[in-house]
Motif scaffolding. Structure first.
Motif, PDB file in Angstrom:
ATOM      1  N   TYR A  14       0.825  -1.205   0.000  1.00  0.00           N
ATOM      2  CA  TYR A  14       0.000   0.000   0.000  1.00  0.00           C
ATOM      3  C   TYR A  14       0.866   1.266   0.000  1.00  0.00           C
ATOM      4  CZ  TYR A  14      -3.904  -3.134   0.767  1.00  0.00           C
ATOM      5  OH  TYR A  14      -4.837  -4.134   0.625  1.00  0.00           O
ATOM      6  N   SER A  15       2.052   1.188   0.594  1.00  0.00           N
ATOM      7  CA  SER A  15       2.994   2.312   0.482  1.00  0.00           C
ATOM      8  C   SER A  15       3.418   2.484  -0.972  1.00  0.00           C
ATOM      9  CB  SER A  15       4.218   2.086   1.374  1.00  0.00           C
ATOM     10  OG  SER A  15       3.856   2.048   2.744  1.00  0.00           O
ATOM     11  N   TYR A  16       3.630   1.366  -1.665  1.00  0.00           N
ATOM     12  CA  TYR A  16       3.968   1.426  -3.094  1.00  0.00           C
ATOM     13  C   TYR A  16       2.853   2.081  -3.884  1.00  0.00           C
ATOM     14  CZ  TYR A  16       4.192  -0.202  -7.933  1.00  0.00           C
ATOM     15  OH  TYR A  16       4.169  -0.257  -9.317  1.00  0.00           O
ATOM     16  N   LEU A  17       1.611   1.676  -3.613  1.00  0.00           N
ATOM     17  CA  LEU A  17       0.484   2.193  -4.389  1.00  0.00           C
ATOM     18  C   LEU A  17       0.222   3.679  -4.144  1.00  0.00           C
ATOM     19  CD1 LEU A  17      -2.027  -0.808  -4.169  1.00  0.00           C
ATOM     20  CD2 LEU A  17      -0.594  -0.122  -6.105  1.00  0.00           C
ATOM     21  N   ALA A  18       0.824   4.235  -3.102  1.00  0.00           N
ATOM     22  CA  ALA A  18       0.706   5.687  -2.889  1.00  0.00           C
ATOM     23  C   ALA A  18       1.428   6.464  -3.984  1.00  0.00           C
ATOM     24  CB  ALA A  18       1.266   6.063  -1.520  1.00  0.00           C
ATOM     25  N   VAL A 168       0.153   4.889  15.467  1.00  0.00           N
ATOM     26  CA  VAL A 168       0.310   4.306  14.135  1.00  0.00           C
ATOM     27  C   VAL A 168       0.186   2.790  14.249  1.00  0.00           C
ATOM     28  CG1 VAL A 168       1.926   4.000  12.209  1.00  0.00           C
ATOM     29  CG2 VAL A 168       1.820   6.197  13.418  1.00  0.00           C
ATOM     30  N   PHE A 169      -0.527   2.174  13.314  1.00  0.00           N
ATOM     31  CA  PHE A 169      -0.688   0.720  13.367  1.00  0.00           C
ATOM     32  C   PHE A 169      -0.588   0.052  12.005  1.00  0.00           C
ATOM     33  CE2 PHE A 169      -4.788   2.901  13.479  1.00  0.00           C
ATOM     34  CZ  PHE A 169      -5.381   2.424  12.314  1.00  0.00           C
ATOM     35  N   GLY A 170      -0.292   0.804  10.966  1.00  0.00           N
ATOM     36  CA  GLY A 170      -0.164   0.239   9.622  1.00  0.00           C
ATOM     37  C   GLY A 170       0.636   1.160   8.735  1.00  0.00           C
ATOM     38  N   ALA A 171       0.724   0.813   7.456  1.00  0.00           N
ATOM     39  CA  ALA A 171       1.482   1.627   6.519  1.00  0.00           C
ATOM     40  C   ALA A 171       0.792   1.586   5.145  1.00  0.00           C
ATOM     41  CB  ALA A 171       2.912   1.101   6.393  1.00  0.00           C
ATOM     42  N   PRO A 172       0.794   2.743   4.468  1.00  0.00           N
ATOM     43  CA  PRO A 172       1.356   4.028   4.877  1.00  0.00           C
ATOM     44  C   PRO A 172       0.457   4.733   5.890  1.00  0.00           C
ATOM     45  CG  PRO A 172       0.250   4.266   2.767  1.00  0.00           C
ATOM     46  CD  PRO A 172       0.200   2.799   3.110  1.00  0.00           C
ATOM     47  N   PHE A 173       1.073   5.579   6.696  1.00  0.00           N
ATOM     48  CA  PHE A 173       0.364   6.286   7.759  1.00  0.00           C
ATOM     49  C   PHE A 173       0.877   7.713   7.795  1.00  0.00           C
ATOM     50  CE2 PHE A 173      -1.719   6.969  11.739  1.00  0.00           C
ATOM     51  CZ  PHE A 173      -2.585   5.892  11.949  1.00  0.00           C
ATOM     52  N   GLY A 184      -3.462   4.651   5.161  1.00  0.00           N
ATOM     53  CA  GLY A 184      -3.692   4.057   3.848  1.00  0.00           C
ATOM     54  C   GLY A 184      -3.573   5.042   2.708  1.00  0.00           C
ATOM     55  N   GLN A 185      -3.085   4.539   1.577  1.00  0.00           N
ATOM     56  CA  GLN A 185      -2.946   5.394   0.401  1.00  0.00           C
ATOM     57  C   GLN A 185      -4.307   5.854  -0.118  1.00  0.00           C
ATOM     58  OE1 GLN A 185      -3.812   4.547  -2.958  1.00  0.00           O
ATOM     59  NE2 GLN A 185      -4.689   2.559  -2.445  1.00  0.00           N
ATOM     60  N   ARG A 187      -6.474   7.175   1.632  1.00  0.00           N
ATOM     61  CA  ARG A 187      -6.893   8.323   2.445  1.00  0.00           C
ATOM     62  C   ARG A 187      -6.115   9.592   2.089  1.00  0.00           C
ATOM     63  NH1 ARG A 187     -10.332   5.334   2.808  1.00  0.00           N
ATOM     64  NH2 ARG A 187     -11.381   4.456   4.643  1.00  0.00           N
ATOM     65  N   LEU A 188      -5.365   9.539   1.013  1.00  0.00           N
ATOM     66  CA  LEU A 188      -4.576  10.719   0.638  1.00  0.00           C
ATOM     67  C   LEU A 188      -5.461  11.895   0.235  1.00  0.00           C
ATOM     68  CD1 LEU A 188      -1.591   9.015  -1.196  1.00  0.00           C
ATOM     69  CD2 LEU A 188      -1.425  10.547   0.783  1.00  0.00           C
ATOM     70  N   ASP A 189      -6.604  11.624  -0.374  1.00  0.00           N
ATOM     71  CA  ASP A 189      -7.523  12.720  -0.703  1.00  0.00           C
ATOM     72  C   ASP A 189      -8.039  13.387   0.570  1.00  0.00           C
ATOM     73  OD1 ASP A 189      -7.206  12.308  -3.394  1.00  0.00           O
ATOM     74  OD2 ASP A 189      -9.072  11.169  -3.650  1.00  0.00           O
ATOM     75  N   ASP A 190      -8.280  12.583   1.599  1.00  0.00           N
ATOM     76  CA  ASP A 190      -8.709  13.147   2.881  1.00  0.00           C
ATOM     77  C   ASP A 190      -7.600  14.001   3.496  1.00  0.00           C
ATOM     78  OD1 ASP A 190     -11.151  11.858   2.653  1.00  0.00           O
ATOM     79  OD2 ASP A 190     -10.519  10.135   3.851  1.00  0.00           O
ATOM     80  N   LEU A 191      -6.369  13.522   3.389  1.00  0.00           N
ATOM     81  CA  LEU A 191      -5.227  14.307   3.880  1.00  0.00           C
ATOM     82  C   LEU A 191      -5.141  15.634   3.142  1.00  0.00           C
ATOM     83  CD1 LEU A 191      -2.538  14.672   5.451  1.00  0.00           C
ATOM     84  CD2 LEU A 191      -1.426  13.386   3.609  1.00  0.00           C
ATOM     85  N   ASP A 192      -5.316  15.591   1.836  1.00  0.00           N
ATOM     86  CA  ASP A 192      -5.273  16.798   1.015  1.00  0.00           C
ATOM     87  C   ASP A 192      -6.334  17.802   1.468  1.00  0.00           C
ATOM     88  OD1 ASP A 192      -4.842  18.618  -1.031  1.00  0.00           O
ATOM     89  OD2 ASP A 192      -5.702  17.364  -2.602  1.00  0.00           O
ATOM     90  N   ARG A 193      -7.550  17.328   1.665  1.00  0.00           N
ATOM     91  CA  ARG A 193      -8.637  18.218   2.100  1.00  0.00           C
ATOM     92  C   ARG A 193      -8.360  18.794   3.484  1.00  0.00           C
ATOM     93  NH1 ARG A 193     -11.894  14.597  -0.950  1.00  0.00           N
ATOM     94  NH2 ARG A 193     -11.968  13.103   0.772  1.00  0.00           N
ATOM     95  N   HIS A 194      -7.826  17.956   4.372  1.00  0.00           N
ATOM     96  CA  HIS A 194      -7.550  18.436   5.733  1.00  0.00           C
ATOM     97  C   HIS A 194      -6.472  19.521   5.713  1.00  0.00           C
ATOM     98  CE1 HIS A 194      -7.337  18.419  10.053  1.00  0.00           C
ATOM     99  NE2 HIS A 194      -6.020  18.281   9.982  1.00  0.00           N
TER     100      HIS A 194
END
Length: 200
Positions: A14-18, A168-173, A184-185, A187-194
């Motif tokens: 999932y870090s790769y897929l980011a 933290v309990f997983g990756a990516p975080f 999770g990758q 959730r990057l859109d959520d990170l962007d909005r935040h």
């Protein structure tokens, strides 16, 4: 300047897929990224997780379907059963830590190259020649693969302790300065909005 603490593992699919989306988001918000490679298997053991091979068959099957779906949606080459997985994460993590300290190349690209080597190129990211190639292609001196091993080991262990302490309990975080956590990758859109809301 806003800082994003990024916890990841160099063999995490999932870090790769980011891909490079975190770096694009950071650039958009004039943020810096604190790259924190860690031992994901040790993190699972510390935070109630289960290594993929030990999960119930229903979870294993779903993970396989989800990884293939997401890689297809993202247009990323992906091998569900790479030849060299799992492998020792420490050598590649030490190289990233040395590269962060060195600062002469592109750390984000280095992380992406190492992850791609595992999940798309059938390479063993624990091998010195693979790590050296990734360093060179990201603009670093390949000799960094053999430098700062003690500091690398200390930082690698410290990253794990920090991760556990900060939930933290997983990756990516991803963790923002106001303590918001994103796992999770996907959730990057959520990170962007935040970050937009933080900086708005």
């Amino acid at each position: 300047m806003t800082q994003i603490d990024y916890f990841f593992a160099t063999i995490s699919p999932y870090s790769y897929l980011a891909g490079n989306r975190l770096e694009e988001i950071a650039a958009k918000h004039d943020a810096t990224i604190n790259y924190k490679p860690l031992d994901i298997m040790a993190l699972f053991a510390r935070t109630g997780g289960t290594p993929p091979k030990d999960r119930h068959v229903s979870r294993i099957e779903y993970r396989a379907q989800e990884l293939l779906r997401q890689s297809k949606n993202l247009g990323m080459e992906f091998n569900l059963q790479p030849a060299h997985w799992p492998t020792n994460m420490a050598p590649s993590s030490y190289a990233i830590i040395a590269a962060i300290k060195d600062g002469s190349g592109d750390v984000g690209k280095l992380c992406q190259l190492i992850l791609r080597a595992c999940w798309a190129e059938e390479k063993d990211v624990a091998q010195d020649d693979v790590i050296r190639d990734c360093l060179a292609n990201a603009g670093f001196d390949p000799e960094l693969a053999n430098s700062g091993l003690l500091v690398g080991a200390e930082t690698y262990a410290a990253n794990l302790e920090e991760a556990v302490d900060r939930g933290v309990f997983g990756a990516p975080f991803y963790i923002t300065p106001d303590g918001q956590r994103f796992w999770g990758q996907d959730r990057l859109d959520d990170l962007d909005r935040h970050l937009s809301e933080m900086n708005g």
